[in-house]
Design a protein around this motif. Structure first.
Motif, PDB file in Angstrom:
ATOM      1  N   PRO A  47       0.840  -1.209   0.000  1.00 25.75           N
ATOM      2  CA  PRO A  47       0.000   0.000   0.000  1.00 25.75           C
ATOM      3  C   PRO A  47       0.870   1.253   0.000  1.00 25.75           C
ATOM      4  O   PRO A  47       1.920   1.296   0.642  1.00 25.75           O
ATOM      5  CB  PRO A  47      -0.785  -0.111   1.314  1.00 25.75           C
ATOM      6  N   ASP A  48       0.437   2.261  -0.725  1.00 27.46           N
ATOM      7  CA  ASP A  48       1.189   3.507  -0.756  1.00 27.46           C
ATOM      8  C   ASP A  48       0.312   4.658  -0.256  1.00 27.46           C
ATOM      9  O   ASP A  48      -0.833   4.462   0.153  1.00 27.46           O
ATOM     10  CB  ASP A  48       1.721   3.790  -2.167  1.00 27.46           C
ATOM     11  N   ASP A  49       0.874   5.837  -0.320  1.00 27.23           N
ATOM     12  CA  ASP A  49       0.207   7.057   0.130  1.00 27.23           C
ATOM     13  C   ASP A  49      -1.186   7.196  -0.499  1.00 27.23           C
ATOM     14  O   ASP A  49      -2.177   7.522   0.167  1.00 27.23           O
ATOM     15  CB  ASP A  49       1.115   8.234  -0.264  1.00 27.23           C
ATOM     16  N   PHE A  50      -1.257   6.931  -1.799  1.00 26.82           N
ATOM     17  CA  PHE A  50      -2.511   7.070  -2.544  1.00 26.82           C
ATOM     18  C   PHE A  50      -3.549   6.053  -2.066  1.00 26.82           C
ATOM     19  O   PHE A  50      -4.728   6.380  -1.883  1.00 26.82           O
ATOM     20  CB  PHE A  50      -2.243   6.906  -4.044  1.00 26.82           C
ATOM     21  N   SER A  51      -3.109   4.814  -1.854  1.00 25.72           N
ATOM     22  CA  SER A  51      -4.017   3.745  -1.402  1.00 25.72           C
ATOM     23  C   SER A  51      -4.651   4.094  -0.063  1.00 25.72           C
ATOM     24  O   SER A  51      -5.878   3.968   0.119  1.00 25.72           O
ATOM     25  CB  SER A  51      -3.255   2.423  -1.264  1.00 25.72           C
ATOM     26  N   PHE A  52      -3.818   4.532   0.863  1.00 23.28           N
ATOM     27  CA  PHE A  52      -4.333   4.889   2.179  1.00 23.28           C
ATOM     28  C   PHE A  52      -5.293   6.083   2.087  1.00 23.28           C
ATOM     29  O   PHE A  52      -6.283   6.155   2.818  1.00 23.28           O
ATOM     30  CB  PHE A  52      -3.180   5.204   3.134  1.00 23.28           C
ATOM     31  N   GLY A  53      -5.001   7.011   1.192  1.00 25.50           N
ATOM     32  CA  GLY A  53      -5.881   8.163   1.005  1.00 25.50           C
ATOM     33  C   GLY A  53      -7.258   7.746   0.552  1.00 25.50           C
ATOM     34  O   GLY A  53      -8.274   8.271   1.036  1.00 25.50           O
ATOM     35  N   LEU A  54      -7.320   6.776  -0.355  1.00 24.65           N
ATOM     36  CA  LEU A  54      -8.611   6.285  -0.841  1.00 24.65           C
ATOM     37  C   LEU A  54      -9.399   5.583   0.267  1.00 24.65           C
ATOM     38  O   LEU A  54     -10.616   5.758   0.389  1.00 24.65           O
ATOM     39  CB  LEU A  54      -8.392   5.328  -2.015  1.00 24.65           C
ATOM     40  N   VAL A  55      -8.693   4.800   1.072  1.00 20.26           N
ATOM     41  CA  VAL A  55      -9.365   4.093   2.169  1.00 20.26           C
ATOM     42  C   VAL A  55      -9.916   5.093   3.193  1.00 20.26           C
ATOM     43  O   VAL A  55     -11.054   4.978   3.668  1.00 20.26           O
ATOM     44  CB  VAL A  55      -8.401   3.094   2.854  1.00 20.26           C
ATOM     45  N   LEU A  56      -9.102   6.077   3.520  1.00 21.13           N
ATOM     46  CA  LEU A  56      -9.541   7.092   4.478  1.00 21.13           C
ATOM     47  C   LEU A  56     -10.744   7.871   3.948  1.00 21.13           C
ATOM     48  O   LEU A  56     -11.673   8.186   4.700  1.00 21.13           O
ATOM     49  CB  LEU A  56      -8.391   8.053   4.794  1.00 21.13           C
ATOM     50  N   ARG A  57     -10.730   8.184   2.662  1.00 23.57           N
ATOM     51  CA  ARG A  57     -11.874   8.896   2.096  1.00 23.57           C
ATOM     52  C   ARG A  57     -13.132   8.031   2.134  1.00 23.57           C
ATOM     53  O   ARG A  57     -14.230   8.509   2.421  1.00 23.57           O
ATOM     54  CB  ARG A  57     -11.577   9.303   0.645  1.00 23.57           C
ATOM     55  N   THR A  58     -12.967   6.734   1.879  1.00 25.99           N
ATOM     56  CA  THR A  58     -14.102   5.807   1.927  1.00 25.99           C
ATOM     57  C   THR A  58     -14.686   5.749   3.338  1.00 25.99           C
ATOM     58  O   THR A  58     -15.913   5.785   3.527  1.00 25.99           O
ATOM     59  CB  THR A  58     -13.666   4.400   1.490  1.00 25.99           C
TER      60      THR A  58
END
Length: 267
Positions: free
Chosen positions: A7-18
């Motif tokens: 997982p990278d910065d972008f992946s975690f950002g998507l999860v947090l937004r979800t």
């Protein structure tokens, strides 16, 4: 192994937004756990990650069961990182989210915290000149929303002081942030909840002030809308005395302005 799927910065950002958009009662707790998980992958959260976690609280169905101080603790982490190495900034959006958390809670210190955080942000902006720290209408709106829930005459005075300051700073070109209709409507909300002795006169004064500034600045964002008129009518309905004629006058003005083309004012 497995580096391709790391997982990278972008992946975690998507999860947090979800999580933030889910609105579930555990959203904020889940968001906090994701921020901690990032560290296990050697990633330091960015402003967008912290902000998504804070917004998880604002959209949560469980706000009253969570201390807004938990949201402020995220702001504190960002402030400390900024102080240590400036790797992230406690920008206006992050401060606004923190103030909104207090405004949406039942905390007795909500308005006190809101004003304190506004002053902190203003100081950051004054010291650095960095536009990321410049209080915007979202921040001022959150502060006014928090103050309005006090239900005291002092809250009306505080709201008016903030509005006066915003107008003065904009008119003197100290800032490009001008109060809009939502700013004025927030002050009207404070009047509605407080019912000060001069509430009706003050509310009418604010309506005239909005129209005057809208014309002089040629700025439609200041012009009263249906919500503004509704709050004014609410003030009249809550005030002691015979305000029937006045209420009918404002309803008539609302209808006339709608007929003349202000479509957002349809009664």
């Amino acid at each position: 192994g497995g580096l391709i799927a790391r997982p990278d910065d972008f992946s975690f950002g998507l999860v947090l937004r979800t999580i933030s958009n889910s609105g579930t009662k555990d959203a904020f707790i889940q968001a906090e756990s994701i921020l901690k998980l990032m560290g296990k992958f050697g990633l330091m959260p960015r402003e967008k990650h912290y902000l998504a976690a804070m917004r998880a609280f604002l959209l949560s169905a469980n706000q009253n069961d969570i201390d807004p101080a938990s949201v402020e603790s995220i702001l504190d982490v960002v402030k400390q990182r900024y102080k240590d190495d400036m790797s992230v900034k406690p920008n206006a959006a992050i401060y606004s989210a923190c103030v909104s958390a207090y405004a949406k809670s039942n905390s007795s210190k909500s308005s006190q915290k809101a004003v304190l955080l506004l002053e902190e942000l203003k100081t950051l902006y004054e010291e650095t000149g960095d536009s990321d720290f410049r209080p915007d209408n979202v921040m001022y709106g959150a502060v006014l929303d928090s103050i309005s829930k006090n239900g005291t005459e002092e809250s009306v005075n505080q709201s008016m002081q903030i509005l006066d300051e915003m107008e003065k700073n904009y008119d003197s070109k100290q800032t490009t942030v001008a109060p809009n209709r939502y700013t004025y409507t927030s002050v009207l909300h404070a009047i509605s909840k407080t019912k000060p002795t001069n509430g009706v006169a003050l509310a009418e004064f604010l309506m005239k002030r909005m129209d005057d500034r809208s014309r002089s600045l040629q700025d439609n964002s200041v012009r009263p809308d249906k919500v503004t008129f509704s709050v004014l009518l609410d003030i009249l309905s809550r005030s002691k005395g015979d305000y029937v004629d006045l209420a009918e006058k404002w309803l008539k003005e609302m209808a006339e302005r709608y007929i003349k083309g202000e479509l957002g004012l349809k009664p």
